[in-house]
Design a protein around this motif. Structure first.
Motif, PDB file in Angstrom:
ATOM      1  N   GLY A 154      44.714 -28.786   5.692  1.00 62.95           N
ATOM      2  CA  GLY A 154      43.440 -29.606   4.957  1.00 62.95           C
ATOM      3  C   GLY A 154      42.090 -28.750   4.161  1.00 62.95           C
ATOM      4  O   GLY A 154      41.193 -29.382   3.708  1.00 62.95           O
ATOM      5  N   GLN A 155      41.372 -27.761   5.251  1.00 60.74           N
ATOM      6  CA  GLN A 155      40.266 -26.893   4.147  1.00 60.74           C
ATOM      7  C   GLN A 155      40.152 -25.959   3.128  1.00 60.74           C
ATOM      8  O   GLN A 155      41.825 -25.192   3.032  1.00 60.74           O
ATOM      9  CB  GLN A 155      40.367 -25.980   6.018  1.00 60.74           C
ATOM     10  N   MET A 156      39.384 -26.717   2.310  1.00 57.62           N
ATOM     11  CA  MET A 156      39.791 -25.609   0.975  1.00 57.62           C
ATOM     12  C   MET A 156      38.661 -24.770   1.254  1.00 57.62           C
ATOM     13  O   MET A 156      37.879 -24.918   1.693  1.00 57.62           O
ATOM     14  CB  MET A 156      39.383 -27.110  -0.324  1.00 57.62           C
ATOM     15  N   ARG A 157      39.045 -24.047  -0.006  1.00 55.03           N
ATOM     16  CA  ARG A 157      37.861 -22.896  -0.578  1.00 55.03           C
ATOM     17  C   ARG A 157      36.795 -23.415  -1.778  1.00 55.03           C
ATOM     18  O   ARG A 157      37.480 -24.545  -2.447  1.00 55.03           O
ATOM     19  CB  ARG A 157      38.261 -22.028  -1.145  1.00 55.03           C
ATOM     20  N   LYS A 158      35.670 -22.902  -1.447  1.00 55.07           N
ATOM     21  CA  LYS A 158      34.360 -23.489  -2.389  1.00 55.07           C
ATOM     22  C   LYS A 158      35.574 -24.002  -3.927  1.00 55.07           C
ATOM     23  O   LYS A 158      35.656 -22.960  -3.863  1.00 55.07           O
ATOM     24  CB  LYS A 158      33.138 -22.481  -2.278  1.00 55.07           C
ATOM     25  N   GLY A 159      35.187 -25.542  -4.286  1.00 51.33           N
ATOM     26  CA  GLY A 159      35.992 -26.001  -5.572  1.00 51.33           C
ATOM     27  C   GLY A 159      36.527 -26.733  -5.079  1.00 51.33           C
ATOM     28  O   GLY A 159      37.044 -27.401  -6.638  1.00 51.33           O
ATOM     29  N   GLY A 160      36.864 -26.801  -4.872  1.00 50.40           N
ATOM     30  CA  GLY A 160      38.409 -27.847  -3.704  1.00 50.40           C
ATOM     31  C   GLY A 160      39.616 -27.838  -4.657  1.00 50.40           C
ATOM     32  O   GLY A 160      40.246 -28.370  -3.970  1.00 50.40           O
ATOM     33  N   ASP A 161      40.211 -26.485  -5.229  1.00 48.07           N
ATOM     34  CA  ASP A 161      41.359 -26.985  -5.706  1.00 48.07           C
ATOM     35  C   ASP A 161      42.528 -25.867  -3.967  1.00 48.07           C
ATOM     36  O   ASP A 161      43.287 -24.903  -5.037  1.00 48.07           O
ATOM     37  CB  ASP A 161      41.195 -26.101  -6.874  1.00 48.07           C
ATOM     38  N   VAL A 162      42.169 -24.855  -3.916  1.00 51.36           N
ATOM     39  CA  VAL A 162      42.496 -23.721  -3.032  1.00 51.36           C
ATOM     40  C   VAL A 162      42.897 -23.772  -2.232  1.00 51.36           C
ATOM     41  O   VAL A 162      40.964 -24.107  -1.380  1.00 51.36           O
ATOM     42  CB  VAL A 162      41.873 -22.268  -3.433  1.00 51.36           C
ATOM     43  N   PRO A 163      43.606 -24.242  -0.949  1.00 49.84           N
ATOM     44  CA  PRO A 163      43.766 -24.356   0.492  1.00 49.84           C
ATOM     45  C   PRO A 163      42.626 -22.348   1.156  1.00 49.84           C
ATOM     46  O   PRO A 163      42.615 -22.432   0.764  1.00 49.84           O
ATOM     47  CB  PRO A 163      45.482 -24.124   0.301  1.00 49.84           C
ATOM     48  N   TYR A 164      42.288 -22.912   2.117  1.00 52.11           N
ATOM     49  CA  TYR A 164      41.500 -22.078   2.959  1.00 52.11           C
ATOM     50  C   TYR A 164      42.476 -21.166   3.151  1.00 52.11           C
ATOM     51  O   TYR A 164      41.832 -20.004   3.295  1.00 52.11           O
ATOM     52  CB  TYR A 164      40.751 -22.685   4.665  1.00 52.11           C
ATOM     53  N   VAL A 165      43.683 -21.492   3.670  1.00 48.83           N
ATOM     54  CA  VAL A 165      44.584 -20.004   4.536  1.00 48.83           C
ATOM     55  C   VAL A 165      44.540 -18.865   3.033  1.00 48.83           C
ATOM     56  O   VAL A 165      44.852 -17.950   3.491  1.00 48.83           O
ATOM     57  CB  VAL A 165      45.121 -21.180   5.388  1.00 48.83           C
ATOM     58  N   ASN A 166      44.339 -19.382   2.158  1.00 50.67           N
ATOM     59  CA  ASN A 166      44.834 -18.215   0.707  1.00 50.67           C
ATOM     60  C   ASN A 166      43.637 -17.103   1.171  1.00 50.67           C
ATOM     61  O   ASN A 166      44.093 -16.207   1.145  1.00 50.67           O
ATOM     62  CB  ASN A 166      44.642 -19.075  -0.467  1.00 50.67           C
ATOM     63  N   HIS A 167      42.630 -17.832   1.410  1.00 47.48           N
ATOM     64  CA  HIS A 167      41.959 -16.578   1.587  1.00 47.48           C
ATOM     65  C   HIS A 167      42.207 -15.765   3.211  1.00 47.48           C
ATOM     66  O   HIS A 167      41.776 -14.689   3.373  1.00 47.48           O
ATOM     67  CB  HIS A 167      39.929 -17.851   2.055  1.00 47.48           C
ATOM     68  N   VAL A 168      42.513 -16.105   4.125  1.00 47.70           N
ATOM     69  CA  VAL A 168      42.485 -15.512   4.787  1.00 47.70           C
ATOM     70  C   VAL A 168      44.061 -14.497   4.809  1.00 47.70           C
ATOM     71  O   VAL A 168      44.611 -13.691   5.700  1.00 47.70           O
ATOM     72  CB  VAL A 168      42.368 -16.523   6.943  1.00 47.70           C
ATOM     73  N   LEU A 169      45.101 -15.019   4.467  1.00 47.24           N
ATOM     74  CA  LEU A 169      46.268 -14.532   3.686  1.00 47.24           C
ATOM     75  C   LEU A 169      45.402 -13.093   2.775  1.00 47.24           C
ATOM     76  O   LEU A 169      46.159 -11.749   3.144  1.00 47.24           O
ATOM     77  CB  LEU A 169      47.020 -15.036   3.085  1.00 47.24           C
ATOM     78  N   GLU A 170      44.790 -13.439   2.014  1.00 45.64           N
ATOM     79  CA  GLU A 170      44.086 -12.111   0.939  1.00 45.64           C
ATOM     80  C   GLU A 170      43.454 -11.129   2.564  1.00 45.64           C
ATOM     81  O   GLU A 170      43.415  -9.694   1.481  1.00 45.64           O
ATOM     82  CB  GLU A 170      42.684 -12.929   0.338  1.00 45.64           C
TER      83      GLU A 170
END
Ligand code: ZN
Length: 183
Positions: free
Chosen positions: A23-39
């Motif tokens: 349910g948490q999203m990256r800034k901009g709203g379209d990308v799930p937050y978990v994408n960031h931690v996996l990157e």
């Protein structure tokens, strides 16, 4: 092929991060937050990070941004992973400070932090700058410039722990600055 214990722990941590950041999203709203931690975890792994560093990278924002506790992380993945996540978690008293002041405080404590904390922090800042390049419409030029400045301050406090990650960060800064110039 049988999955090693480390691979099982990594998969379990990635699943846990997806659940607690749901349910948490990256800034901009379209990308799930978990994408960031996996990157961030991928960057740390590509730079030959240890098992504990890669798992801590997956979980680096959980204590700050979700209900997960250091105790639960330590029980599941070991005390060293919990110590790394602790080193990557801002003091809760900083929560209401403006971002530049939070970055200054992070930069002040990072030179004395363990190498693993500094490596994950550099990967974290790389991922954040990649976001500017991937989704420039979510940023104002001033906001992006201030963000690049804060990330550079933090990474300069971490240098000396991974030539590969530091080079990746310098490349990310150049790309983000070019994108900002085009805004
Ligand atoms: Zn992060």
């Amino acid at each position: 092929m049988t999955a090693s214990a480390d691979l099982k722990d990594f998969a379990s941590a990635a699943h846990l991060a997806a659940r607690v950041h749901a349910g948490q999203m990256r800034k901009g709203g379209d990308v799930p937050y978990v994408n960031h931690v996996l990157e961030v975890a991928a960057l740390v792994a590509e730079a030959d990070g240890t098992r504990d560093e890669v798992i801590a990278a997956v979980l680096h924002d959980t204590v700050e941004d979700t209900d997960l506790t250091l105790e639960a992380i330590g029980a599941a993945y070991g005390p060293q992973v919990a110590r790394l996540v602790e080193g990557l978690t801002d003091d809760p008293a900083w929560a209401d400070l403006p971002r530049p002041e939070r970055k200054r405080r992070q930069a002040a404590h990072l030179p004395g932090a363990p190498g693993g904390v500094r490596r994950i922090k550099i990967a974290d800042q790389c991922s954040n700058l990649h976001d500017i390049v991937r989704l420039p419409q979510a940023w104002s030029p001033d906001g992006a410039a201030q963000y690049i400045e804060g990330a550079t301050l933090v990474v300069d406090a971490c240098r000396g722990v991974s030539g590969r990650l530091e080079e990746a960060f310098d490349t990310a800064v150049a790309a983000a600055m070019q994108k900002t110039g085009e805004m």
